[in-house]
Scaffold this motif. Structure first.
Motif, PDB file in Angstrom:
ATOM      1  N   THR A  40       0.819  -1.217   0.000  1.00  0.00           N
ATOM      2  CA  THR A  40       0.000   0.000   0.000  1.00  0.00           C
ATOM      3  C   THR A  40       0.853   1.267   0.000  1.00  0.00           C
ATOM      4  O   THR A  40       2.050   1.229   0.279  1.00  0.00           O
ATOM      5  CB  THR A  40      -0.894   0.048   1.258  1.00  0.00           C
ATOM      6  N   ARG A  41       0.188   2.376  -0.266  1.00  0.00           N
ATOM      7  CA  ARG A  41       0.862   3.671  -0.289  1.00  0.00           C
ATOM      8  C   ARG A  41       1.519   3.983   1.061  1.00  0.00           C
ATOM      9  O   ARG A  41       2.636   4.490   1.126  1.00  0.00           O
ATOM     10  CB  ARG A  41      -0.169   4.746  -0.646  1.00  0.00           C
ATOM     11  N   ASP A  42       0.830   3.663   2.151  1.00  0.00           N
ATOM     12  CA  ASP A  42       1.381   3.921   3.490  1.00  0.00           C
ATOM     13  C   ASP A  42       2.702   3.206   3.707  1.00  0.00           C
ATOM     14  O   ASP A  42       3.652   3.785   4.239  1.00  0.00           O
ATOM     15  CB  ASP A  42       0.384   3.457   4.573  1.00  0.00           C
ATOM     16  N   VAL A  43       2.745   1.943   3.322  1.00  0.00           N
ATOM     17  CA  VAL A  43       3.982   1.169   3.494  1.00  0.00           C
ATOM     18  C   VAL A  43       5.068   1.722   2.570  1.00  0.00           C
ATOM     19  O   VAL A  43       6.226   1.865   2.966  1.00  0.00           O
ATOM     20  CB  VAL A  43       3.746  -0.345   3.225  1.00  0.00           C
ATOM     21  N   ARG A  44       4.688   2.064   1.336  1.00  0.00           N
ATOM     22  CA  ARG A  44       5.652   2.633   0.381  1.00  0.00           C
ATOM     23  C   ARG A  44       6.339   3.871   0.939  1.00  0.00           C
ATOM     24  O   ARG A  44       7.541   4.036   0.811  1.00  0.00           O
ATOM     25  CB  ARG A  44       4.942   3.032  -0.925  1.00  0.00           C
ATOM     26  N   LEU A  45       5.564   4.749   1.562  1.00  0.00           N
ATOM     27  CA  LEU A  45       6.137   5.987   2.088  1.00  0.00           C
ATOM     28  C   LEU A  45       7.075   5.723   3.261  1.00  0.00           C
ATOM     29  O   LEU A  45       8.035   6.456   3.481  1.00  0.00           O
ATOM     30  CB  LEU A  45       5.025   6.973   2.489  1.00  0.00           C
ATOM     31  N   LYS A  46       6.800   4.650   4.011  1.00  0.00           N
ATOM     32  CA  LYS A  46       7.703   4.288   5.117  1.00  0.00           C
ATOM     33  C   LYS A  46       9.020   3.734   4.589  1.00  0.00           C
ATOM     34  O   LYS A  46      10.076   3.912   5.179  1.00  0.00           O
ATOM     35  CB  LYS A  46       7.034   3.248   6.034  1.00  0.00           C
ATOM     36  N   GLU A  62       5.314  -4.659   8.157  1.00  0.00           N
ATOM     37  CA  GLU A  62       4.098  -3.899   7.843  1.00  0.00           C
ATOM     38  C   GLU A  62       3.080  -4.704   7.027  1.00  0.00           C
ATOM     39  O   GLU A  62       1.885  -4.518   7.170  1.00  0.00           O
ATOM     40  CB  GLU A  62       4.451  -2.609   7.091  1.00  0.00           C
ATOM     41  N   GLU A 197       2.820  11.228  -4.981  1.00  0.00           N
ATOM     42  CA  GLU A 197       2.111  10.555  -3.886  1.00  0.00           C
ATOM     43  C   GLU A 197       2.572  10.975  -2.492  1.00  0.00           C
ATOM     44  O   GLU A 197       1.984  10.589  -1.493  1.00  0.00           O
ATOM     45  CB  GLU A 197       2.184   9.039  -4.047  1.00  0.00           C
ATOM     46  N   LEU A 202       3.931  15.367   4.607  1.00  0.00           N
ATOM     47  CA  LEU A 202       5.289  14.830   4.522  1.00  0.00           C
ATOM     48  C   LEU A 202       6.253  15.766   3.792  1.00  0.00           C
ATOM     49  O   LEU A 202       7.438  15.497   3.695  1.00  0.00           O
ATOM     50  CB  LEU A 202       5.270  13.462   3.838  1.00  0.00           C
TER      51      LEU A 202
END
Length: 227
Positions: A40-46, A62, A197, A202
């Motif tokens: 997901t996008r959340d994991v990608r950003l981490k 994650e 994204e 951020l």
């Protein structure tokens, strides 16, 4: 925000100088899919901008993958080797690096990549990468104890310029929130060129946010203007 004059410039590599983030995204997505998981996008950003070991740990934890971070890393590295033989340069990267080089501004690279991955990704762009005074590879450099968002890599990179500039004299160019946080923690200014994204929240920590390296005006930081 007041922009301060700088003398040295430190570049991130993935997603800033070379377009490799989409390939990394596909690689992690493919690994996740094998186990029926979604990247997901959340994991990608981490994950964005982190060294390989952190990428593996974050991805496995994650997404709840049924493999160890070590196993993830083996598959990940194999895929990187297959798919990142010839990434393209990001818009404006070549022109900006050449501009600094021509004007004798000391420049270096601080990448979370491992040495072998960096060599693989840059082999067809040596005309540009040979202009940097040095390249610090966060995943394999013994001096970089903690990966971005820790400041270690930027402090190590600054200390390797022959004239050892104070961190406040260094400007960092980054695309990832983790990299921006690391640069700010190191006491440096950070210009961010984020992907679409990366949300507003951020982007807040960055000294300046740009659409592309083509928009960068060196004179804002007391550096020679482009012709």
């Amino acid at each position: 925000m007041m922009l301060k004059k700088v003398t040295h410039v430190i570049f991130d590599m993935d997603g800033l100088l070379i377009e490799s983030e989409s390939v990394y995204e596909k690689i992690v997505k493919d690994i996740a899919a094998v186990y029926g998981k979604e990247y997901t996008r959340d994991v990608r950003l981490k994950v964005l901008g982190t060294p390989e070991e952190d990428t593996a740990r974050i991805a496995v934890t994650e997404m709840g993958l049924p493999i160890s971070p070590e196993e993830f890393l083996i598959i990940f590295k194999e895929k990187v080797h297959e798919e990142l033989q010839n990434p393209v340069l990001m818009p404006g990267a070549k022109e900006l690096v050449r501009h600094f080089y021509k004007n004798e501004i000391p420049i270096a690279v601080a990448t979370s990549s491992a040495q072998d991955a960096m060599e693989l990704k840059t082999k067809n762009h040596q005309d540009i990468f040979k202009l940097f005074q040095h390249i610090v590879c966060g995943s394999t450099d013994p001096e970089v104890k903690n990966g971005k968002p820790a400041p270690d890599i930027f402090l190590a990179c600054a200390s390797r310029f022959p004239d050892k500039p104070h961190p406040s004299q260094c400007l960092v160019l980054e695309d990832a929130p983790n990299g921006v946080r690391g640069a700010i923690a190191a006491g440096m200014q950070a210009v961010m060129v984020p992907s679409s994204e990366v949300g507003k929240e951020l982007r807040k920590q960055a000294t300046l946010v740009l659409q592309s390296l083509n928009d960068f005006k060196p004179e804002l930081f007391g550096l020679p203007a482009r012709e």
